[in-house]
Design a protein around this motif. Sequence first.
Motif, short mmCIF file in Angstrom:
data_model
loop_
_atom_site.label_atom_id
_atom_site.label_comp_id
_atom_site.label_asym_id
_atom_site.label_seq_id
_atom_site.Cartn_x
_atom_site.Cartn_y
_atom_site.Cartn_z
N VAL A 7 -2.56 35.70 -37.05
CA VAL A 7 -1.62 34.61 -36.77
C VAL A 7 -2.38 33.37 -36.29
CG1 VAL A 7 0.25 33.86 -35.23
CG2 VAL A 7 0.36 36.10 -36.34
N LEU A 8 -3.32 33.55 -35.38
CA LEU A 8 -4.09 32.41 -34.88
C LEU A 8 -4.94 31.78 -35.98
CD1 LEU A 8 -5.19 33.71 -31.36
CD2 LEU A 8 -3.44 32.01 -31.90
N SER A 9 -5.48 32.59 -36.85
CA SER A 9 -6.26 32.06 -37.97
C SER A 9 -5.39 31.22 -38.89
CB SER A 9 -6.91 33.20 -38.77
OG SER A 9 -7.88 33.85 -37.99
N GLU A 10 -4.17 31.66 -39.15
CA GLU A 10 -3.24 30.90 -39.99
C GLU A 10 -2.85 29.59 -39.31
OE1 GLU A 10 -0.90 29.44 -42.93
OE2 GLU A 10 -2.41 31.03 -43.02
N HIS A 11 -2.61 29.64 -38.02
CA HIS A 11 -2.29 28.41 -37.28
C HIS A 11 -3.46 27.43 -37.35
CE1 HIS A 11 1.45 29.46 -34.85
NE2 HIS A 11 1.28 30.44 -35.71
N ASN A 12 -4.66 27.94 -37.23
CA ASN A 12 -5.84 27.09 -37.30
C ASN A 12 -5.97 26.44 -38.68
OD1 ASN A 12 -8.25 26.01 -36.12
ND2 ASN A 12 -9.40 27.37 -37.47
N ARG A 13 -5.70 27.20 -39.74
CA ARG A 13 -5.75 26.63 -41.10
C ARG A 13 -4.69 25.54 -41.26
NH1 ARG A 13 -7.02 31.92 -42.36
NH2 ARG A 13 -4.88 32.55 -42.71
N GLN A 14 -3.51 25.76 -40.72
CA GLN A 14 -2.45 24.75 -40.80
C GLN A 14 -2.83 23.49 -40.04
OE1 GLN A 14 1.16 26.63 -39.52
NE2 GLN A 14 1.25 27.98 -41.29
N LEU A 15 -3.42 23.65 -38.87
CA LEU A 15 -3.87 22.51 -38.08
C LEU A 15 -4.97 21.73 -38.81
CD1 LEU A 15 -3.71 20.80 -35.53
CD2 LEU A 15 -5.30 22.41 -34.46
N GLU A 16 -5.86 22.43 -39.47
CA GLU A 16 -6.91 21.76 -40.24
C GLU A 16 -6.31 20.93 -41.38
OE1 GLU A 16 -9.68 24.77 -41.46
OE2 GLU A 16 -10.39 25.11 -39.41
N ARG A 17 -5.31 21.48 -42.07
CA ARG A 17 -4.65 20.74 -43.16
C ARG A 17 -3.93 19.51 -42.60
NH1 ARG A 17 -3.09 26.03 -45.19
NH2 ARG A 17 -1.02 25.64 -44.39
N LEU A 18 -3.26 19.69 -41.48
CA LEU A 18 -2.56 18.58 -40.84
C LEU A 18 -3.54 17.49 -40.42
CD1 LEU A 18 0.22 17.60 -39.73
CD2 LEU A 18 -0.44 18.67 -37.59
N THR A 19 -4.65 17.90 -39.84
CA THR A 19 -5.68 16.95 -39.40
C THR A 19 -6.22 16.16 -40.59
OG1 THR A 19 -6.27 18.38 -37.55
CG2 THR A 19 -7.91 16.75 -38.22
N GLU A 20 -6.47 16.82 -41.70
CA GLU A 20 -6.95 16.13 -42.89
C GLU A 20 -5.93 15.15 -43.43
OE1 GLU A 20 -9.91 15.93 -44.44
OE2 GLU A 20 -10.59 16.97 -42.65
N ALA A 21 -4.65 15.52 -43.41
CA ALA A 21 -3.60 14.63 -43.89
C ALA A 21 -3.49 13.39 -43.01
CB ALA A 21 -2.26 15.37 -43.93
N ARG A 23 -5.91 12.14 -41.16
CA ARG A 23 -7.13 11.36 -41.41
C ARG A 23 -7.01 10.57 -42.71
NH1 ARG A 23 -11.03 15.31 -40.93
NH2 ARG A 23 -10.94 15.05 -38.69
N ALA A 24 -6.45 11.20 -43.75
CA ALA A 24 -6.30 10.54 -45.04
C ALA A 24 -5.31 9.37 -44.99
CB ALA A 24 -5.85 11.55 -46.09
N SER A 25 -4.40 9.40 -44.02
CA SER A 25 -3.42 8.31 -43.91
C SER A 25 -4.05 7.01 -43.44
CB SER A 25 -2.30 8.70 -42.93
OG SER A 25 -2.75 8.58 -41.59
N GLY A 26 -5.22 7.10 -42.82
CA GLY A 26 -5.90 5.91 -42.35
C GLY A 26 -5.36 5.38 -41.02
N THR A 27 -4.53 6.14 -40.36
CA THR A 27 -3.96 5.70 -39.09
C THR A 27 -5.02 5.64 -38.00
OG1 THR A 27 -2.23 6.09 -37.46
CG2 THR A 27 -3.32 8.03 -38.32
N THR A 28 -4.79 4.78 -37.03
CA THR A 28 -5.68 4.71 -35.87
C THR A 28 -4.99 5.23 -34.61
OG1 THR A 28 -4.97 2.43 -35.43
CG2 THR A 28 -6.96 2.72 -36.77
N VAL A 29 -3.80 5.79 -34.78
CA VAL A 29 -3.02 6.25 -33.62
C VAL A 29 -3.75 7.36 -32.86
CG1 VAL A 29 -1.61 7.99 -34.79
CG2 VAL A 29 -0.69 6.77 -32.83
N THR A 30 -4.59 8.11 -33.53
CA THR A 30 -5.32 9.18 -32.84
C THR A 30 -6.39 8.64 -31.89
OG1 THR A 30 -6.74 9.43 -34.78
CG2 THR A 30 -4.89 10.96 -34.58
N GLU A 31 -6.64 7.33 -31.94
CA GLU A 31 -7.57 6.73 -31.00
C GLU A 31 -6.94 6.52 -29.63
OE1 GLU A 31 -9.11 3.19 -32.82
OE2 GLU A 31 -9.86 4.31 -34.56
N VAL A 32 -5.62 6.65 -29.55
CA VAL A 32 -4.91 6.54 -28.27
C VAL A 32 -5.16 7.83 -27.51
CG1 VAL A 32 -2.65 6.32 -27.17
CG2 VAL A 32 -3.15 5.04 -29.27
#
Length: 64
Positions: A7-21, A23-32
């Motif tokens: 379950v934790l491995s699956e959650h980690n994979r989902q978080l990695e996909r979310l992080t990539e998406a 990052r691909a959006s080009g947002t700077t909101v994560t700098e906050v």
Amino acid sequence: MAEIIRVLSEHNRQLERLTEAVRASGTTVTEVFGFGPVGAAIAIGGTRNVGRFANRDQYAAYNG
């Protein structure tokens, strides 16, 4: 224990996909400070098309 690891491995994979998406959006909101990929994805998804706001003040007013 194996189920927890699966379950934790699956959650980690989902978080990695979310992080990539985010990052691909080009947002700077994560700098906050304290604004990670999950919060950024929620903000981006809730905003939909930021171009519908004439300026940053209107966007801020929309977000309350």
